[in-house]
Design a protein around this motif. Structure first.
Motif, PDB file in Angstrom:
ATOM      1  N   UNK A 251       0.852  -1.182  -0.104  1.00  0.00           N
ATOM      2  CA  UNK A 251       0.045   0.128  -0.091  1.00  0.00           C
ATOM      3  C   UNK A 251       0.816   1.481  -0.066  1.00  0.00           C
ATOM      4  N   UNK A 252       2.115   1.015   0.649  1.00  0.00           N
ATOM      5  CA  UNK A 252       2.716   2.477   0.604  1.00  0.00           C
ATOM      6  C   UNK A 252       3.946   2.497  -0.342  1.00  0.00           C
TER       7      UNK A 252
ATOM      8  N   UNK B 242     -10.157  -2.357  -0.080  1.00  0.00           N
ATOM      9  CA  UNK B 242      -8.743  -1.282   0.537  1.00  0.00           C
ATOM     10  C   UNK B 242      -8.540   0.000  -0.384  1.00  0.00           C
ATOM     11  N   UNK B 243      -8.395  -0.347  -1.785  1.00  0.00           N
ATOM     12  CA  UNK B 243      -7.994   0.810  -2.638  1.00  0.00           C
ATOM     13  C   UNK B 243      -8.646   0.984  -3.942  1.00  0.00           C
ATOM     14  N   UNK B 244      -9.850   0.340  -3.855  1.00  0.00           N
ATOM     15  CA  UNK B 244     -10.663   0.400  -4.949  1.00  0.00           C
ATOM     16  C   UNK B 244     -11.509   1.614  -5.269  1.00  0.00           C
TER      17      UNK B 244
ATOM     18  N   UNK C 282     -10.660   4.535  -5.852  1.00  0.00           N
ATOM     19  CA  UNK C 282      -9.633   5.483  -5.346  1.00  0.00           C
ATOM     20  C   UNK C 282      -8.664   6.007  -6.534  1.00  0.00           C
ATOM     21  N   UNK C 283      -7.319   5.806  -6.207  1.00  0.00           N
ATOM     22  CA  UNK C 283      -6.420   5.918  -7.250  1.00  0.00           C
ATOM     23  C   UNK C 283      -6.526   5.309  -8.500  1.00  0.00           C
TER      24      UNK C 283
ATOM     25  N   UNK D 219       3.033   5.122  -7.754  1.00  0.00           N
ATOM     26  CA  UNK D 219       3.296   5.254  -6.115  1.00  0.00           C
ATOM     27  C   UNK D 219       3.492   4.219  -5.272  1.00  0.00           C
TER      28      UNK D 219
ATOM     29  N   UNK E 151      -8.121   9.937  -2.366  1.00  0.00           N
ATOM     30  CA  UNK E 151      -7.307   8.756  -2.776  1.00  0.00           C
ATOM     31  C   UNK E 151      -6.693   8.018  -1.599  1.00  0.00           C
TER      32      UNK E 151
ATOM     33  N   UNK F  40      -9.338   6.678   0.641  1.00  0.00           N
ATOM     34  CA  UNK F  40      -9.989   5.320   0.124  1.00  0.00           C
ATOM     35  C   UNK F  40      -8.887   4.088  -0.182  1.00  0.00           C
ATOM     36  N   UNK F  41      -7.586   4.625   0.185  1.00  0.00           N
ATOM     37  CA  UNK F  41      -6.659   3.567  -0.366  1.00  0.00           C
ATOM     38  C   UNK F  41      -5.674   3.196   0.943  1.00  0.00           C
TER      39      UNK F  41
ATOM     40  N   UNK G 299      -5.147   4.819   3.702  1.00  0.00           N
ATOM     41  CA  UNK G 299      -4.260   5.674   4.235  1.00  0.00           C
ATOM     42  C   UNK G 299      -2.894   5.707   3.587  1.00  0.00           C
ATOM     43  N   UNK G 300      -2.674   5.545   2.218  1.00  0.00           N
ATOM     44  CA  UNK G 300      -1.653   5.483   1.404  1.00  0.00           C
ATOM     45  C   UNK G 300      -0.978   6.946   1.440  1.00  0.00           C
ATOM     46  N   UNK G 301       0.134   7.309   1.719  1.00  0.00           N
ATOM     47  CA  UNK G 301       0.310   8.682   1.419  1.00  0.00           C
ATOM     48  C   UNK G 301       0.547   9.075  -0.204  1.00  0.00           C
ATOM     49  N   UNK G 302       0.350  10.283  -0.692  1.00  0.00           N
ATOM     50  CA  UNK G 302       0.290  10.591  -1.897  1.00  0.00           C
ATOM     51  C   UNK G 302       1.210  11.524  -1.784  1.00  0.00           C
TER      52      UNK G 302
ATOM     53  N   UNK H  25      -1.088  13.887  11.319  1.00  0.00           N
ATOM     54  CA  UNK H  25      -0.705  12.956  12.444  1.00  0.00           C
ATOM     55  C   UNK H  25      -1.332  13.739  13.477  1.00  0.00           C
TER      56      UNK H  25
END
Lengths: 391, 228
Positions: free
Chosen positions: A203-204, A261-263, A265-266, A274, B56, B59-60, B62-65, B104
């Motif tokens: 995810x990150x 989880x990520x649908x 969204x991006x 990313x 984004x 909904x993903x 907490x993925x940092x963009x 945070x």
């Protein structure tokens, strides 16, 4: 280098057909996926553990034992075993039993679980997540390493002279990984015991994963287990492959767009840029995966997530086929080529831990040479003062 | 020593009255800090430019963009914050709150903050006190006593004495923020916290996307090794 797959075990509707497998079908599919992994020469199958729908894998050792009986070489692991809400006594016994059934082909990965309500269902509180992971794992280590355990902690009924049965296979506890996305305490824990550290890497961004791994490596060296680059690191990753990038994206996009989880969204393109997700040709997957080692250093285990978001079994089996026959052999050769000789190629296995002998630090509850030296020094000091040594 | 002040502007149109107010406050803060003999760099973050990324991230997992991370890092390195939002449905706008939600919880501990808002009419002016102050109170920020509220009619309005009331409020708030930003430690060495953080604040503030201080394992294990 071990290359394998890990499954969350979600029951998700296939967005292209509207078909939702029932729980039985999903469990059978996970089994087929594991058997396929062995067939095509992958090294590891790891299952998640969940106690809430829409996930099926609530009984990992039952499942892994069944898979062990149907396979010869495949290593069986978890991603992750809930060290917070599961009684460490049960983990000690279940996974030692699994060692005996699988001939030592299993290890396991500790995780905390991030679903709040699961904790109270098991009489715990998610706000104690870190202390639970610390205390329960320390007890687990003792149960696997001491014949008779007397224990009084904060979270569990005390034990008086308790012996976990069966003892680990060949008196050798399984190798343990600790998985965490962002908790530095867990990287510290893995480093302290000289256990493996796994980052799910889904995810990150890679930069964050690299930060966590760097911390673990530094602390691994600090605690005297070896140099930082010898620490045992595992990574996750997520791929979908086809003959061309355009074809791969066309097929995978509806699953991506509707994924839990990520649908919604991006976009697929943004997420690919990313995060470590790679959707394209096997060559692209090879290139991207090799670049992980540039970010985190030479590592020992790579697990791919390939069976979520409602992808049907046939599609997943085809992906495993490509992974095992085209991707894994190249990855192993290329990772070997770049790895310096003093860095281990694989994580410890049952065979290597048995070969290391009963005097190896793996058999100590506190295995850090630095911590052991400090303990000895403290004992020496109190002995010199004529005090009674209790530990 | 140069100070950094970040201005958050949550206006939606371009140009927006929220941005107009934000710019006027930014100018006033610049001269108030400059007037205390300190140099200052002011950076304005337009939250509308981060709207899609923030959604984004939400909904993903907490993925940092990249844009959100850059804004969070900018705030982590700031000495003061100016927060300006339009009033929507009796509170700050959802866009503004979304940005705050992604911080945070310790990102603003001890941070001097000037709160400001715009609305169509003056009837919303207490929003600063019933919504903005509690929000920053929860985050343990230090909110300047004067909040700046501008109804549409305030732009260009003068009071009975021919004074520009909005401009006066902006300057009073800016002076208060400047005093918080450049304040010197009052503790006596050895008796109260002074060094380590020269302004005696910001302790315990979380830095964006840094791993932070690692707790030594001996401390983590203390009381959990089963010895009762």
């Amino acid at each position: 280098m071990q290359i394998g797959i890990f499954s969350v075990g979600d029951v998700t509707t296939d967005p292209t057909t509207g078909i939702t497998p029932d729980e039985g079908e999903r469990i059978q599919a996970m089994t087929s996926i594991a058997l396929k992994a062995e067939e095509v020469g992958l090294d590891v199958f790891a299952t998640g553990e969940h106690h809430n729908p829409p996930f099926v894998p609530s009984a990992p050792t039952t499942h892994l034992a069944y898979i062990a009986a149907k396979t010869e070489r495949l290593r069986l692991s978890t991603a992750t075993t809930l060290i917070t809400t599961t009684d460490p006594v049960r983990i000690a016994e279940d996974y030692a039993f699994l060692q005996h059934l699988s001939g030592g082909r299993n290890d396991l990965m500790m995780g905390r679980g991030n679903t709040g309500p699961v904790y109270p269902w098991f009489g715990k509180d998610i706000r104690d997540g870190i202390p639970l992971a610390i205390e329960n794992y320390h007890l687990l280590r003792r149960l696997w390493r001491e014949e008779s355990v007397t224990w009084q902690g904060q979270f569990r009924t005390p034990l008086q002279g308790f012996t976990a049965t069966p003892a680990p296979l060949d008196g050798t506890p399984p190798f343990v990984w600790h998985g965490s996305i962002r908790s530095t305490e867990i990287a510290e824990q893995a480093a302290f015991y000289g256990d493996g550290f796994f980052h799910n890497n889904i995810f990150w961004d890679m930069g964050h994963t690299a930060q966590m791994v760097r911390l673990y490596r530094q602390r691994f060296e600090h605690y005297g287990h070896g140099s930082a680059d010898q620490a045992i690191v595992g990574l996750g990753g997520q791929v979908y492959m086809a003959g061309s990038e355009a074809e791969a994206k066309r097929i995978f996009r509806p699953y991506f767009d509707n994924a839990p989880v990520y649908g919604h969204g991006p976009s697929l393109e943004e997420f690919t840029a990313q995060t470590p997700l790679t959707v394209g040709t096997p060559e692209m997957v090879i290139e991207r995966t090799l670049s992980f080692a540039d970010a985190v250093g030479d590592y020992q285990r790579q697990l791919f997530l390939i069976d979520h978001a409602g992808q049907p079994l046939e599609m997943v089996l085809e992906q495993i086929e490509i992974l095992g026959r085209e991707v894994a052999p190249v990855l192993r050769a290329e990772f070997d080529r770049r790895r310096p000789a003093h860095v281990p190629s694989d994580p410890p296995t049952h065979e290597s831990l048995v070969a290391a002998g009963p005097q190896d630090r793996h058999h100590r509850v506190i295995s850090s040479p630095v911590a052991i030296a400090e303990q000895e020094a403290a004992k020496g000091e109190s002995r010199a003062k004529g005090e009674k040594v209790t530990s | 020593m140069s100070r950094r002040v970040v201005v958050l502007s949550a206006g939606l149109s371009t140009p927006s009255s929220t941005r107009l107010l934000a710019d006027q406050i930014a100018d006033a803060v610049r001269s108030a800090i400059g007037g205390r003999g300190e140099s200052v760099a002011v950076e304005t973050i337009e939250l509308r430019e981060l709207a899609v990324e923030m959604a984004q991230t939400l909904v993903s997992g907490n993925r940092p963009t990249p844009g959100v991370v850059a804004a969070q890092e900018s705030i982590a390195g700031a000495d003061g914050l100016v927060a300006v939002t339009p009033v929507f449905s009796a509170s700050y706008s959802g866009l503004f709150k979304t940005f705050v939600d992604l911080l945070d919880p310790k990102a603003l501990v001890g941070m001097p903050v000037l709160v400001a808002a715009t609305a169509g009419t003056a009837r919303h002016s207490l929003m600063l006190d019933h919504a903005m102050r509690p929000l920053f109170g929860y985050l343990r920020a230090v909110v300047a006593p004067t909040g700046v509220f501008a109804a549409t009619e305030d732009f260009g309005a003068v009071d009975g004495a021919g004074e520009d009331a909005l401009s006066a409020r902006i300057h009073r708030a800016a002076e208060e923020l400047a005093a918080l930003v450049v304040r010197t430690p009052s503790g006596v060495e050895g008796f109260a916290p002074t060094s380590g953080d020269e302004r005696g604040r910001g302790q315990g503030r979380a830095r964006a996307h840094e791993l932070g201080v690692v707790t030594d394992f001996a401390s983590l294990l203390r009381g959990h090794d089963g010895t009762g």
